[in-house]
Design a protein around this motif. Structure first.
Motif, mmCIF file in Angstrom:
data_model
loop_
_atom_site.group_PDB
_atom_site.id
_atom_site.type_symbol
_atom_site.label_atom_id
_atom_site.label_comp_id
_atom_site.label_asym_id
_atom_site.label_seq_id
_atom_site.Cartn_x
_atom_site.Cartn_y
_atom_site.Cartn_z
ATOM 1 N N ILE A 171 81.687 129.170 58.054
ATOM 2 C CA ILE A 171 82.541 130.352 58.159
ATOM 3 C C ILE A 171 81.688 131.583 57.866
ATOM 4 C CG2 ILE A 171 84.572 131.524 57.234
ATOM 5 C CD1 ILE A 171 85.587 128.665 56.474
ATOM 6 N N VAL A 172 81.599 132.489 58.831
ATOM 7 C CA VAL A 172 80.700 133.638 58.709
ATOM 8 C C VAL A 172 81.447 134.963 58.633
ATOM 9 C CG1 VAL A 172 78.758 132.476 59.805
ATOM 10 C CG2 VAL A 172 80.418 133.685 61.236
ATOM 11 N N SER A 173 82.762 134.914 58.535
ATOM 12 C CA SER A 173 83.540 136.143 58.393
ATOM 13 C C SER A 173 83.858 136.382 56.928
ATOM 14 C CB SER A 173 84.842 136.025 59.192
ATOM 15 O OG SER A 173 85.599 134.923 58.713
ATOM 16 N N LYS A 174 84.436 137.532 56.637
ATOM 17 C CA LYS A 174 84.885 137.827 55.281
ATOM 18 C C LYS A 174 86.323 137.369 55.059
ATOM 19 C CE LYS A 174 81.843 141.842 54.747
ATOM 20 N NZ LYS A 174 81.771 143.303 54.463
ATOM 21 N N ASP A 175 86.949 136.889 56.121
ATOM 22 C CA ASP A 175 88.344 136.470 56.060
ATOM 23 C C ASP A 175 88.453 134.960 55.887
ATOM 24 O OD1 ASP A 175 89.058 139.123 56.659
ATOM 25 O OD2 ASP A 175 88.853 138.715 58.808
ATOM 26 N N LEU A 176 89.636 134.520 55.480
ATOM 27 C CA LEU A 176 89.952 133.100 55.487
ATOM 28 C C LEU A 176 89.878 132.600 56.926
ATOM 29 C CD1 LEU A 176 91.105 130.856 53.485
ATOM 30 C CD2 LEU A 176 93.319 131.359 54.543
ATOM 31 N N SER A 177 89.271 131.443 57.121
ATOM 32 C CA SER A 177 89.183 130.854 58.460
ATOM 33 C C SER A 177 90.287 129.823 58.633
ATOM 34 C CB SER A 177 87.821 130.187 58.665
ATOM 35 O OG SER A 177 87.790 129.472 59.888
ATOM 36 N N ILE A 178 91.001 129.914 59.753
ATOM 37 C CA ILE A 178 92.020 128.926 60.109
ATOM 38 C C ILE A 178 91.761 128.478 61.539
ATOM 39 C CG2 ILE A 178 94.470 128.462 60.464
ATOM 40 C CD1 ILE A 178 95.122 130.538 58.371
ATOM 41 N N THR A 179 91.621 127.178 61.717
ATOM 42 C CA THR A 179 91.371 126.593 63.032
ATOM 43 C C THR A 179 92.361 125.466 63.259
ATOM 44 O OG1 THR A 179 89.009 127.033 62.728
ATOM 45 C CG2 THR A 179 89.619 125.566 64.523
ATOM 46 N N ILE A 180 92.872 125.367 64.471
ATOM 47 C CA ILE A 180 93.741 124.248 64.817
ATOM 48 C C ILE A 180 93.269 123.674 66.143
ATOM 49 C CG2 ILE A 180 95.475 125.646 66.037
ATOM 50 C CD1 ILE A 180 97.590 123.723 64.727
ATOM 51 N N GLY A 181 93.354 122.358 66.278
ATOM 52 C CA GLY A 181 92.864 121.747 67.503
ATOM 53 C C GLY A 181 93.505 120.412 67.779
ATOM 54 N N SER A 182 93.100 119.829 68.903
ATOM 55 C CA SER A 182 93.641 118.547 69.309
ATOM 56 C C SER A 182 92.704 117.926 70.338
ATOM 57 C CB SER A 182 95.041 118.723 69.899
ATOM 58 O OG SER A 182 95.654 117.475 70.146
ATOM 59 N N GLU A 183 92.933 116.664 70.639
ATOM 60 C CA GLU A 183 92.176 115.976 71.680
ATOM 61 C C GLU A 183 92.939 116.036 73.002
ATOM 62 O OE1 GLU A 183 91.172 111.919 70.402
ATOM 63 O OE2 GLU A 183 91.795 112.576 68.414
ATOM 64 N N TYR A 184 92.221 115.773 74.090
ATOM 65 C CA TYR A 184 92.865 115.610 75.391
ATOM 66 C C TYR A 184 92.128 114.507 76.136
ATOM 67 C CZ TYR A 184 88.920 118.266 77.321
ATOM 68 O OH TYR A 184 87.663 118.687 77.680
ATOM 69 N N ASP A 185 92.826 113.851 77.050
ATOM 70 C CA ASP A 185 92.160 112.775 77.791
ATOM 71 C C ASP A 185 92.003 113.138 79.261
ATOM 72 O OD1 ASP A 185 94.631 112.489 78.961
ATOM 73 O OD2 ASP A 185 95.115 110.600 77.964
ATOM 74 N N HIS A 201 79.795 119.659 57.171
ATOM 75 C CA HIS A 201 78.412 119.207 57.259
ATOM 76 C C HIS A 201 78.124 118.673 58.665
ATOM 77 C CE1 HIS A 201 80.947 115.752 56.280
ATOM 78 N NE2 HIS A 201 80.080 115.033 56.961
ATOM 79 N N MET A 202 76.852 118.463 58.977
ATOM 80 C CA MET A 202 76.473 117.918 60.281
ATOM 81 C C MET A 202 76.987 116.487 60.409
ATOM 82 S SD MET A 202 74.952 118.567 63.173
ATOM 83 C CE MET A 202 73.874 119.992 62.896
ATOM 84 N N HIS A 203 77.718 116.214 61.487
ATOM 85 C CA HIS A 203 78.292 114.888 61.678
ATOM 86 C C HIS A 203 78.668 114.702 63.140
ATOM 87 C CE1 HIS A 203 81.811 117.503 61.371
ATOM 88 N NE2 HIS A 203 82.539 116.546 61.920
ATOM 89 N N ILE A 204 79.068 113.505 63.472
ATOM 90 C CA ILE A 204 79.601 113.199 64.791
ATOM 91 C C ILE A 204 80.941 112.510 64.590
ATOM 92 C CG2 ILE A 204 78.582 110.891 65.042
ATOM 93 C CD1 ILE A 204 77.906 111.679 67.956
ATOM 94 N N ASP A 205 81.873 112.738 65.510
ATOM 95 C CA ASP A 205 83.209 112.168 65.363
ATOM 96 C C ASP A 205 83.328 110.845 66.111
ATOM 97 O OD1 ASP A 205 83.970 114.367 63.874
ATOM 98 O OD2 ASP A 205 84.759 115.450 65.609
ATOM 99 N N HIS A 206 84.394 110.134 65.801
ATOM 100 C CA HIS A 206 84.682 108.854 66.458
ATOM 101 C C HIS A 206 86.158 108.857 66.851
ATOM 102 C CE1 HIS A 206 80.770 107.326 65.073
ATOM 103 N NE2 HIS A 206 81.048 107.951 63.946
ATOM 104 N N VAL A 207 86.520 109.832 67.698
ATOM 105 C CA VAL A 207 87.926 110.000 68.058
ATOM 106 C C VAL A 207 88.234 109.586 69.490
ATOM 107 C CG1 VAL A 207 88.348 111.787 66.351
ATOM 108 C CG2 VAL A 207 87.505 112.441 68.609
ATOM 109 N N GLY A 208 87.205 109.345 70.291
ATOM 110 C CA GLY A 208 87.444 108.763 71.606
ATOM 111 C C GLY A 208 87.542 109.735 72.761
ATOM 112 N N ASN A 209 88.024 110.963 72.523
ATOM 113 C CA ASN A 209 88.234 111.920 73.610
ATOM 114 C C ASN A 209 87.622 113.274 73.274
ATOM 115 O OD1 ASN A 209 89.894 110.257 75.370
ATOM 116 N ND2 ASN A 209 91.516 110.472 73.846
ATOM 117 N N PRO A 210 87.397 114.111 74.294
ATOM 118 C CA PRO A 210 86.979 115.490 74.018
ATOM 119 C C PRO A 210 88.097 116.225 73.281
ATOM 120 C CG PRO A 210 86.698 114.923 76.348
ATOM 121 C CD PRO A 210 87.526 113.841 75.730
#
Length: 259
Positions: A245-259, A186-195
């Motif tokens: 998710i707009v594909s017909k496939d399962l979506s898998i995303t992985i990410g992390s922060e950096y400073d 859903h539409m939201h904003i994060d509070h994680v501190g870094n891009p």
């Protein structure tokens, strides 16, 4: 979440007072109220999410890394084996019922059920094979991996994105998001501190970005579809965002922060 700490104060020779200091974690809606205002120059001249490739770390740092300007790096997953390895079954093998990794996760890590009935990661990986293969009710979930054993396995299949500034340090925590077509966050904003960066390992995901309220009359909402093999870089602390998710496939995303 409540954190109670007992303190003791002694007044004079005889009077002792015991009291609790109680720390209460604010819900996201309350955190948004106290969010510091953003300088709208970060989005005033942004009309679309740029797509770049073969960008150097210096070029990335100069234009995108800390500017608040979102970007998609189309060749961001160079030499990664994750696109050929990551799957529902792969993650299920890491977070199996009797695994110490799952026990550590339930004790220390975060789980995001979004609009599903799942209450924890154990329930996710115990769903029926039919539903896991996208033949049952749709679902979308996410979690933070803070277990070192799981991190070592995951990072054997991806590496620090080549374009990040050389001086930047990545977070020790990975964020994983998995779901079926038609679902997302859903539409939201994060509070994680870094891009942060998010790599689209499988499937296609539509990102909708909205500027913070103080910039509504100076900046435009944006949309971009992130394809498999691409990485979106975004400061989710200042851009409100939702995904679909707009594909017909399962979506898998992985990410992390950096400073």
């Amino acid at each position: 979440m409540h954190d109670h700490k007992l303190f003791t104060i002694t007044l004079g020779y005889y009077t002792t007072i015991n009291y609790f200091q109680c720390t209460i974690e604010m819900p996201p809606s309350v955190q948004d109220v106290f969010r510091p205002p953003v300088e709208c120059g970060m989005c005033r001249d942004v009309t679309h999410v740029e797509r770049v490739h073969t960008i150097t770390s210096t070029q990335f740092e100069d234009r995108y890394a800390y500017s608040g300007r979102p970007v998609v790096v189309t060749d961001g997953q160079k030499n990664w084996t994750a696109p050929h390895t990551f799957s529902f079954a792969f993650f299920k093998s890491i977070y199996s019922d009797d695994s110490p990794v799952l026990e550590n996760f339930e004790r220390d890590c975060q789980f995001f059920p979004y609009q599903t009935e799942f209450r924890n990661l154990r329930q996710v990986f115990n769903m029926s094979e039919e539903r896991a293969n996208m033949h049952g009710d749709p679902w979308y979930i996410g979690w933070s991996n803070c277990d070192s054993t799981a991190a070592n396995i995951l990072r054997g299949h991806y590496e620090r994105p080549y374009f990040l500034p050389q001086s930047a340090e990545s977070s020790k925590t990975d964020w994983i998001f998995i779901g079926t077509p038609g679902y997302g966050a859903h539409m939201h904003i994060d509070h994680v501190g870094n891009p942060s960066w998010q790599a689209q390992i499988r499937g296609r995901k539509l990102w909708t970005l909205e500027p913070p309220p103080e910039c509504y009359f100076q900046c435009l909402p944006l949309e971009v579809v992130v394809e498999p093999g691409e990485i979106i870089v975004l400061d989710t602390n200042i851009w409100y965002h939702k995904t679909l998710i707009v594909s017909k496939d399962l979506s898998i995303t992985i990410g992390s922060e950096y400073d």
